[in-house]
Structure formats: C-alpha cells, structure tokens
Design an enzyme around this catalytic site. Structure first.
Site, mmCIF file in Angstrom:
data_model
loop_
_atom_site.group_PDB
_atom_site.id
_atom_site.type_symbol
_atom_site.label_atom_id
_atom_site.label_comp_id
_atom_site.label_asym_id
_atom_site.label_seq_id
_atom_site.Cartn_x
_atom_site.Cartn_y
_atom_site.Cartn_z
ATOM 1 C CD GLU A 117 -2.873 -1.204 2.340
ATOM 2 O OE1 GLU A 117 -4.051 -1.526 2.121
ATOM 3 O OE2 GLU A 117 -2.441 -0.883 3.468
ATOM 4 C CB CYS A 133 2.971 7.094 3.515
ATOM 5 S SG CYS A 133 3.567 5.884 4.700
ATOM 6 C CB CYS A 146 7.139 -5.668 8.449
ATOM 7 S SG CYS A 146 8.488 -4.735 9.198
ATOM 8 C CB CYS A 165 6.114 -2.736 15.808
ATOM 9 S SG CYS A 165 7.810 -2.500 15.250
ATOM 10 C CB CYS A 222 2.748 -1.892 13.350
ATOM 11 S SG CYS A 222 2.860 -1.705 11.555
ATOM 12 C CB CYS A 246 0.366 6.135 11.664
ATOM 13 S SG CYS A 246 0.758 7.690 10.933
HETATM 14 S S1 SF4 Z 1 6.147 -0.245 12.684
HETATM 15 FE FE1 SF4 Z 1 5.235 -1.868 11.427
HETATM 16 S S2 SF4 Z 1 6.126 -1.609 9.409
HETATM 17 FE FE2 SF4 Z 1 7.393 -0.479 10.852
HETATM 18 S S3 SF4 Z 1 9.033 -1.899 11.479
HETATM 19 FE FE3 SF4 Z 1 7.381 -2.111 12.958
HETATM 20 S S4 SF4 Z 1 6.118 -3.808 12.187
HETATM 21 FE FE4 SF4 Z 1 7.386 -3.083 10.505
#
Ligand code: SF4
Length: 400
Positions: free
Chosen positions: A108, A121, A128, A132, A135, A357
């Site tokens: 995206e 963005c 990923c 995190c 996220c 975000c």
């Molecule tokens: S915030 Fe999301 S996209 Fe960014 S490093 Fe952490 S898991 Fe990956």
C-alpha cells in the site's frame, strides 16, 4: 541481523516477455543497458528525462529520440508501473493505492494532501521483517523486499494519479516523501537507497533529500550509512522510554537497546537544530502514556535536536491496544512542549480507508510452514544473541 538482509540491486532481470523494465536502474545501469542493446550512450540521458521528468511510459511518445531508436527501445524494454488494484479516497482527502507487482505481491502507498503540498507514504517491503505490536503490518510475515523499481514506481503511480507530470517546481501535491509505509526500510537498504537516489535526481522526479524522511524502528548499524549516503531526514519509531517495555512492543529493541539507539541518533550525519530527528510515539492507553513516561522521554532525548510526533493509536482489526484518551495525550504533549521539545499531536488521516499510521496491510501472504519456521528461527536467534550479550555484560560487571 547481518548483510543477508540487503539484497543485491543490479542485473535487471527481463520480464516474462523478455523485455527489461528501465524503471529502477541507476543512470550508469541505464547507460550500460541501452548501449548493450546497441543504442548510443547519449540516449540514456534522453530516456531518463522522458521517464522521470515527463512520466512517459510509451517509447513512441519520446519524440526527441529518432524513430529507429524509439522502435529499438520498444523492442527490448518497458517502462513499468504497478497495477493499482485499489484506489481509495478518504473523506479527508487522503488517498490509498493497493499496488500489485508482476508476481502478484501487493503493498500500500498513501498520499496525505495538505493546503499547498502533500506527502506520499511509501512501502519498502511486502509485509515486514519485524513485529511491532501496535502495527497492522507487523502481523503480516515478511514476504519479500521490494526492488528499487517497485519503490520508485509507487511515487510514479501517485504522480500519474495526481496528474503531476512534468512536475511543477512549486505547488506540488506530491512534495514530500516518507519511508513510513509497510516494512523496515533499513532491512532493505540497497534497494531503498537506490530508489531514493533516483527520486532525488534533479533532472527527473527531483524531490530533494530535505523533503524525504526515512523512518526506522531502530536498525542501529544502518543508520549512519543512511545519513552519510542519502542525507535524508531521520525518523525513529520510539514508542517506549525503557528497554523492558520497548522490547515488548518494538522487538528490535532486544537487538539494539535504547542506549545504542540514542547513540546512533546522536551521531546521525547532518543532525542539527535545522534538521532534527523526529521521534514517533504512538499513544497507547495505560501502556506508555503516563506523565512519568513523558518525563523519561525528555530525559532520554536530552541534547539531541528533536521533535516528537505523538500519534494517537489507530485501531485495526484484532489490535491488542486502545488509543489514549485525548485529554491524556494533550497532557503528555504539554509536558514535552514545556520541556522545550515541539511535540505536535498527529491528526489521524484516512482512518476511514485504513490508511492511517500503523493500519497498512496487504493480503499478500506466503503462508508456508517453512517460512513461519524460518521467521521463528530469526526471532529465536535474536533472543539468544541478546541473552548472550546480557550474560556477557553481567559477567563483565561481576568481573569489574
Ligand atoms: S512499525 Fe510496522 S512496518 Fe514499521 S518496522 Fe514495525 S512492524 Fe514493521
């Protein structure tokens, strides 16, 4: 995590139809590729102009080139774009594209318009490497790194949609870029660096390094190189002010704890009061939003030219957190502001289209058992390495 995460960039692989995509090649590679196909060297500069300044994808339209040259180009090459399988517009003007690449993988990209400018963005990985906890992308296992052409072409697709070819020097709606989409850009450094060098080139897309911000969750060994080679602005996903909590919600902290991260930011090339680091801090109710956290944040960043972006948490399906109450976010912001650090509260944009975000995620999955096992091995290795380092430190301490 060592070099294996930085994929080798050149050697453009031909597509299924044998033609080579010219997007994503550096100037030197473009020259080498065109001359290898029997075109004159000077054609490279002309073709660069048509691809990146005028946004042309049809060689027949490159009218400053002689017809035989255009025919040869069309025979051997293409100027590719991802397919926008979704083009969503939020009521607040934010726009999100789901970009599909040749192998069917999807990421995206999100455009956030302001009065007289706009920010794109951009994603750097499908899924990923990291997980995190706040996220949405973190719940998607890494499928693969994006190549340089797939990163640059998110910018080009957005320009197509915004009708910004050739790009006006003033009043651009795509004036800034943030590497804050899906993925950890410093775990795909070679391709990200190559893509940004193309984007920053003054004879093409021409978005200056001062208008580009790369956001990292804290890949310490790559930060200095990024600053030295690209000179772009730095943003860091901080989100917690002690190792215990940060290691839980930003797992890379187990590898590069706060002390190392702070030192890497303090020594980031080009950091000064005119070019401050942006600390991203998601506001999680009852987790990291107390005034004690605010006080510790101020202590942690003391002496580093900083601004703090407070991000009200944007929920996503199955998210384990709640957004802090607005009054608490305001108190937190006031405390940090009074301590002398600008800490604006980021207005969530595009929530109605899951473009805010931490809300990005594509359906791209490579749910093979071996992938999961490999990912688990990576995490186990991370934890083991960290435990070994802690033991070593403790041993040294007891020796001391
Ligand atoms: S915030 Fe999301 S996209 Fe960014 S490093 Fe952490 S898991 Fe990956």
């Amino acid at each position: 995590m060592g070099a294996e995460h930085h994929s080798k960039a050149f050697a453009p692989a031909p597509r299924a139809d044998g033609r080579i995509n010219l997007v994503g090649l550096s100037r030197e590679e473009l020259e080498a590729t065109l001359t290898a196909a029997g075109l004159e060297k000077f054609r490279a500069r002309q073709v660069w102009h048509w691809i990146y300044y005028r946004g042309v994808t049809d060689f027949a339209a490159m009218t400053t080139l002689a017809k035989p040259a255009r025919e040869k180009l069309a025979e051997h090459f293409v100027v590719d774009r991802p397919v926008a399988v979704k083009d969503l517009q939020s009521e607040d003007g934010t726009r999100k594209w789901l970009c599909r690449f040749h192998d069917g993988q999807e990421v995206e990209a999100v455009h956030i318009p302001e009065e007289d400018r706009g920010t794109l963005c951009v994603s750097s990985q499908v899924g990923c490497t990291l997980t995190c906890r706040f996220c949405h992308t973190g719940t998607q296992l890494l499928v693969r790194n994006l190549r340089a052409d797939e990163i640059v072409s998110q910018v080009m697709l957005a320009r197509d949609a915004l009708g910004e070819w050739p790009s006006p020097p003033e009043g651009r709606m795509l004036s800034n870029i943030v590497m804050m989409g899906m993925g950890e850009p410093l775990f795909n450094y070679d391709n990200v660096a190559k893509a940004l060098k193309i984007v920053m080139d003054g004879e093409g897309i021409a978005i200056s390094k001062r208008r580009i911000t790369l956001s990292t969750s804290g890949v310490v060994p790559m930060m200095k190189r990024c600053g030295a080679e690209l000179g772009v602005n730095l943003a860091v996903s901080l989100h917690a002010v002690n190792d215990e909590l940060r290691s839980r919600i930003v797992p890379i902290n187990r590898k590069y704890p706060l002390a190392e991260l702070m030192e890497a930011v303090r020594t980031y090339p080009g950091l000064n009061n005119a070019r401050r680091v942006t600390w991203e801090y998601v506001m999680l109710k009852g987790v990291n939003d107390s005034l004690a956290d605010a006080r510790e944040l101020v202590r942690l960043i003391r002496g580093i030219p900083s601004k703090i972006n407070l991000i009200p948490f944007n929920p996503w399906p199955g998210a384990p957190f709640e957004c802090s109450d607005w009054s608490q976010i305001q108190r937190f912001s006031d405390f940090v502001n009074e301590a002398g650090y600008a800490s604006p509260i980021r207005t969530p944009r595009g929530k109605d289209i899951l473009a805010a975000c931490g809300q990005l995620k594509s359906e791209s999955q490579r749910p093979t058992a071996s992938q999961r096992a490999a990912q688990m091995e990576v995490h186990k290795a991370l934890a083991a390495e960290y435990a070994a380092r802690v033991a070593e430190k403790e041993a040294a301490l007891s020796l001391g």
